[in-house]
Design an enzyme around this catalytic site. Structure first.
Site, mmCIF file in Angstrom:
data_model
loop_
_atom_site.group_PDB
_atom_site.id
_atom_site.type_symbol
_atom_site.label_atom_id
_atom_site.label_comp_id
_atom_site.label_asym_id
_atom_site.label_seq_id
_atom_site.Cartn_x
_atom_site.Cartn_y
_atom_site.Cartn_z
ATOM 1 C CG HIS A 565 -1.912 -1.126 1.196
ATOM 2 N ND1 HIS A 565 -2.642 -1.528 2.284
ATOM 3 C CD2 HIS A 565 -2.299 -1.924 0.180
ATOM 4 C CE1 HIS A 565 -3.428 -2.526 1.943
ATOM 5 N NE2 HIS A 565 -3.239 -2.795 0.669
HETATM 6 C C1 LIG Z 1 0.447 -7.234 -4.882
HETATM 7 C C2 LIG Z 1 -0.480 -6.145 -4.456
HETATM 8 C C3 LIG Z 1 -1.559 -6.450 -3.645
HETATM 9 C C4 LIG Z 1 -2.419 -5.435 -3.229
HETATM 10 N N1 LIG Z 1 -3.574 -5.758 -2.572
HETATM 11 C C5 LIG Z 1 -4.522 -4.810 -2.373
HETATM 12 C C6 LIG Z 1 -5.828 -5.145 -1.937
HETATM 13 O O1 LIG Z 1 -6.173 -6.316 -1.764
HETATM 14 N N2 LIG Z 1 -6.711 -4.134 -1.736
HETATM 15 C C7 LIG Z 1 -6.383 -2.831 -1.932
HETATM 16 O O2 LIG Z 1 -7.214 -1.966 -1.692
HETATM 17 N N3 LIG Z 1 -5.160 -2.486 -2.386
HETATM 18 C C8 LIG Z 1 -4.252 -3.444 -2.655
HETATM 19 N N4 LIG Z 1 -3.052 -3.107 -3.198
HETATM 20 C C9 LIG Z 1 -2.746 -1.683 -3.424
HETATM 21 C C10 LIG Z 1 -3.528 -1.069 -4.587
HETATM 22 O O3 LIG Z 1 -3.714 -2.013 -5.608
HETATM 23 C C11 LIG Z 1 -2.755 0.161 -5.074
HETATM 24 O O4 LIG Z 1 -2.719 1.120 -4.028
HETATM 25 C C12 LIG Z 1 -3.407 0.835 -6.275
HETATM 26 O O5 LIG Z 1 -3.629 -0.097 -7.295
HETATM 27 C C13 LIG Z 1 -2.489 1.945 -6.784
HETATM 28 O O6 LIG Z 1 -3.102 2.582 -7.859
HETATM 29 P P1 LIG Z 1 -2.309 3.633 -8.760
HETATM 30 O O7 LIG Z 1 -3.259 4.079 -9.798
HETATM 31 O O8 LIG Z 1 -1.690 4.628 -7.884
HETATM 32 O O9 LIG Z 1 -1.108 2.808 -9.394
HETATM 33 P P2 LIG Z 1 -1.121 1.532 -10.317
HETATM 34 O O10 LIG Z 1 -2.431 0.831 -10.211
HETATM 35 O O11 LIG Z 1 0.097 0.769 -9.987
HETATM 36 O O12 LIG Z 1 -1.054 2.120 -11.776
HETATM 37 C C14 LIG Z 1 0.049 2.733 -12.363
HETATM 38 C C15 LIG Z 1 -0.004 2.401 -13.840
HETATM 39 O O13 LIG Z 1 0.892 3.225 -14.536
HETATM 40 C C16 LIG Z 1 1.633 2.453 -15.446
HETATM 41 N N5 LIG Z 1 2.906 3.137 -15.651
HETATM 42 C C17 LIG Z 1 3.856 3.336 -14.731
HETATM 43 N N6 LIG Z 1 4.873 4.028 -15.265
HETATM 44 C C18 LIG Z 1 4.547 4.291 -16.545
HETATM 45 C C19 LIG Z 1 5.183 4.973 -17.594
HETATM 46 N N7 LIG Z 1 6.375 5.562 -17.422
HETATM 47 N N8 LIG Z 1 4.553 5.049 -18.794
HETATM 48 C C20 LIG Z 1 3.334 4.481 -18.976
HETATM 49 N N9 LIG Z 1 2.695 3.814 -17.999
HETATM 50 C C21 LIG Z 1 3.287 3.720 -16.790
HETATM 51 C C22 LIG Z 1 1.778 1.126 -14.746
HETATM 52 O O14 LIG Z 1 2.147 0.091 -15.631
HETATM 53 C C23 LIG Z 1 0.416 0.960 -14.134
HETATM 54 O O15 LIG Z 1 -0.492 0.375 -15.027
HETATM 55 C C24 LIG Z 1 -2.172 -4.096 -3.614
HETATM 56 C C25 LIG Z 1 -1.083 -3.801 -4.440
HETATM 57 C C26 LIG Z 1 -0.249 -4.803 -4.873
HETATM 58 C C27 LIG Z 1 0.909 -4.462 -5.770
#
Ligand SMILES: Cc1cc2nc3c(=O)[nH]c(=O)nc-3n(C[C@H](O)[C@H](O)[C@H](O)COP(=O)(O)OP(=O)(O)OC[C@H]3O[C@@H](n4cnc5c(N)ncnc54)[C@H](O)[C@@H]3O)c2cc1C
Length: 634
Positions: A565
């Site tokens: 997280h």
């Molecule tokens: C293994 C795991 C288990 C988890 N379990 C839970 C759970 O059960 N419940 C819960 O609430 N939360 C959980 N979380 C946390 C939650 O999933 C994250 O907090 C949330 O998904 C983050 O969202 P985000 O949009 O910030 O980033 P992300 O969802 O990581 O999205 C970022 C996106 O940007 C893309 N990207 C990155 N850099 C670039 C670039 N330079 N150019 C183009 N694209 C790029 C990536 O490929 C990705 O698709 C978990 C996370 C993980 C990794």
């Protein structure tokens, strides 16, 4: 491009004495890859993963690009969204609701493979081809027994981002978490302000949806219970009740208690934000263009006017520039959003100077990193389930899942139970500071080799004979920092200094969390199945008495764990907050037409799993953009 499972041969050596290193595991992964490795997303795209390593760059990298080394995509968009993760998919959907806006969504990973849909499969997604594969930097406080003293910090590199590889837990946090954000100077982020946005995305058809004050039923994101609970799930809920915890809906204004978790699933299948927000519109909205396997290297910003006007990206070994008439929205997540900002000249001046990057705006990008930490090694052996299922049983379970999305593979074992408790260190009236989760494990493997067991933990959560008690630190004091890779800043992984357990209070809270969790063993429910604590001391912690505070601290520092997280590296805060990177409208301080919308903006991590809050941030951020461009500027 089909999904490639984790390569266990990296960890398993000849003579490894754990079952996950046996050929049957390799064969199982192969079977899963054959059955679920493709993507059901309509058009199987022809593009291939960009072989970024082949692209030569160095000191003159950006000069070369500026001098015409890049292909310019003349076709300007109104909005460019960088990253199709939990936040980016929501933002792309909401902005493309406005028909006259042209929206471009750029994602570094590929289409979401079907393997992500199966609820029991998350362990095998980590370290697979859809994980960025980041690790923490070695430090004295944590991860001491992990390989090279680094902990794996996976992130989804795929449509849906980390929502496609997470454990599907839907937990919003405490109302006071958001009131605290507001009290930190973030007007408009109190619980009353954010609740409508949680409800906006939610499509809940379970019983609690009847409480319409807290739940919504008309959003894109299906929230349900898993269709399958094994005997230990109900037994553990009964045990928590024996310990005095009430059954509550933790997604209301009451958190302390126990619940069978709500999940981001629909009919036994994962709902990533790609599945929920993009699939229904992908082939329908002509004003939304999605480019996968596209790596954004920096935001284009005019250094004189400080106006963001586009992005530079790599695809198929070529570099491109594309322009945005209105805004660029960075949704690349807690590690890659700060990385992209720093590569674009927005970051701490000392670090950018060190990296020879021209400074456009001096901001504390990368700081304020927070996480929900935990540990491996507190193990309860059960006598009523088995890890060793036969090949026939596994095949039967797969068949059942494929036929009707039910059975053991349609759930995450005992990880679907959530207890939220307070330790004596918590000062707030009704906010939990520890989450108690029950992960599944193979007891004998763990005793034989705890590190190898966690490195090769790829089998479905459904098969286990032990529970790993995970007290999760919900309100950490320790703060880490993300920096650029010194030898390969553009394509290399960022350096993550987690600082996990640097602050002593974080250790103390977990110690008490372990003790509260172990009270389960005193309950009639656990005694009746002969559950018992595995008291074998783990390597490195032999000098300490099993069960002493010192022993638990040793486990924490040696076998450090995370709930994944991580948040906070582009902190939201007012202009007078020295650490703030974006303002309460998620606009980067000092820069025009650039917002960050993802987990990185959280000023303080919520006391719940972060996916729901990220989706809420994306819903609210999208409305702010609409409000600006539809009502104020045009
Ligand atoms: C293994 C795991 C288990 C988890 N379990 C839970 C759970 O059960 N419940 C819960 O609430 N939360 C959980 N979380 C946390 C939650 O999933 C994250 O907090 C949330 O998904 C983050 O969202 P985000 O949009 O910030 O980033 P992300 O969802 O990581 O999205 C970022 C996106 O940007 C893309 N990207 C990155 N850099 C670039 C670039 N330079 N150019 C183009 N694209 C790029 C990536 O490929 C990705 O698709 C978990 C996370 C993980 C990794």
């Amino acid at each position: 491009m089909s999904w490639v499972p984790p390569d266990l041969s990296q960890s398993c050596q000849a003579g490894s004495n754990i079952t996950t290193c046996q050929p049957s595991t390799f064969l199982f992964l192969q079977l899963v890859s054959n059955l679920f490795g493709q993507s059901k997303d309509a058009v199987e795209r022809q593009d291939h993963h960009t072989d970024l390593e082949d692209f030569i760059f160095g000191d003159k990298f950006f000069e070369n690009v500026a001098a015409g080394g890049a292909n310019r995509e003349d076709n300007a968009y109104d909005f460019i969204v960088v990253g199709a993760g939990s936040a980016g998919c929501v933002v792309a959907n909401r902005l493309s609701e406005i028909r006259q806006w042209k929206v471009l969504l750029l994602e570094a990973g590929g289409d979401e493979p079907d393997v992500t849909g199966v609820p029991a499969f998350p362990p095998m997604l980590q370290g697979s081809s859809i994980d960025w594969g980041y690790t923490t930097e070695p430090q004295q406080y944590n991860c001491l027994r992990r390989r090279e003293q680094r902990c794996n910090w996976p992130r989804g590199k795929v449509m849906g981002g980390s929502s496609a590889i997470n454990y599907m837990i839907y937990l919003r946090g405490s109302p006071e978490d958001f009131n605290e954000w507001e009290s930190m100077g973030n007007k408009g982020w109190s619980y009353d302000d954010v609740l409508p946005y949680f409800k906006k995305s939610e499509d809940n058809h379970d019983a609690e949806a009847q409480n319409t004050f807290f739940h919504g039923t008309e959003g894109y994101l299906s929230i349900e219970r898993f269709p399958f609970q094994d005997t230990n799930v109900n037994m553990s809920i009964r045990a928590y009740q024996e310990l005095g915890l009430k059954i509550v809906d933790q997604n209301t204004d009451e958190q302390i208690g126990v619940m069978l978790l709500q999940q981001t699933v629909k009919n036994g299948e994962r709902q990533s934000t790609n599945t929920a927000f993009i699939r229904p519109i992908r082939q329908k909205r002509k004003n939304l263009k999605i480019e996968t396997n596209t790596y954004v290297s920096r935001i284009l910003i005019n250094p004189d006017t400080k106006i963001a006007y586009g992005v530079e990206y790599f695809k198929n070994n070529k570099v491109f520039m594309v322009t945005a008439r209105k805004e660029v929205i960075l949704s690349a997540g807690t590690f890659n959003s700060p990385k992209t900002l720093m590569l674009s000249g927005i970051g701490p001046s000392s670090h950018l100077n060190e990296m020879n990057i021209k400074i456009i705006q001096d901001l504390q990008v990368g700081y304020n990193l927070q996480d929900h930490s935990t540990l491996d090694g507190v193990i309860i052996a059960l006598n009523n389930t088995a890890t060793s299922v036969s090949d026939e049983e596994r095949e039967r379970d797969i068949r059942q899942y494929i036929q009707n999305h039910n059975g053991p593979l349609s759930a995450t074992g005992t990880l679907q139970i959530d207890a939220l408790v307070q330790t004596r260190y918590e000062n707030s009236l009704d906010r939990p500071d520890i989450q108690l989760l029950l992960d599944t494990t193979n007891v004998q493997n763990f005793i034989n080799d705890p590190i190898l067991t966690s490195e090769t933990n790829v089998l479905p959560l459904a098969y286990y004979d032990g529970l790993m008690l995970r007290p999760v630190l919900l309100s950490p004091e320790s703060r880490g920092v993300v920096k650029l890779n010194t030898s390969d800043p553009v394509f290399g992984p960022p350096r993550i200094f987690s600082n996990t357990f640097r602050e002593r209070i974080d250790v103390l809270r977990i110690v008490e969390g372990i003790r509260q969790g172990l009270n389960l063993l005193k309950t009639q429910a656990y005694r009746s199945i002969g559950a018992n604590l595995v008291t074998n001391k783990l390597p490195g912690c032999e000098p300490f008495i099993y069960g002493s505070d010192e022993y638990w601290e040793c486990l924490m520092r040696s076998y450090t764990g995370t709930l994944h997280h991580q948040v906070g590296t582009c902190k939201m805060g007012p202009i007078d907050d020295k650490e703030a990177v974006v303002n309460p409208e998620l606009k980067v301080h000092g820069i025009k037409n650039l917002r960050v919308i993802d987990a990185s903006v959280m000023p303080k991590v919520v006391r719940g799993n972060t996916n729901a809050a990220v989706i809420m941030i994306a819903e609210k951020g999208s409305d702010m953009i609409k409000n600006d461009w539809l009502h104020h500027k045009n």
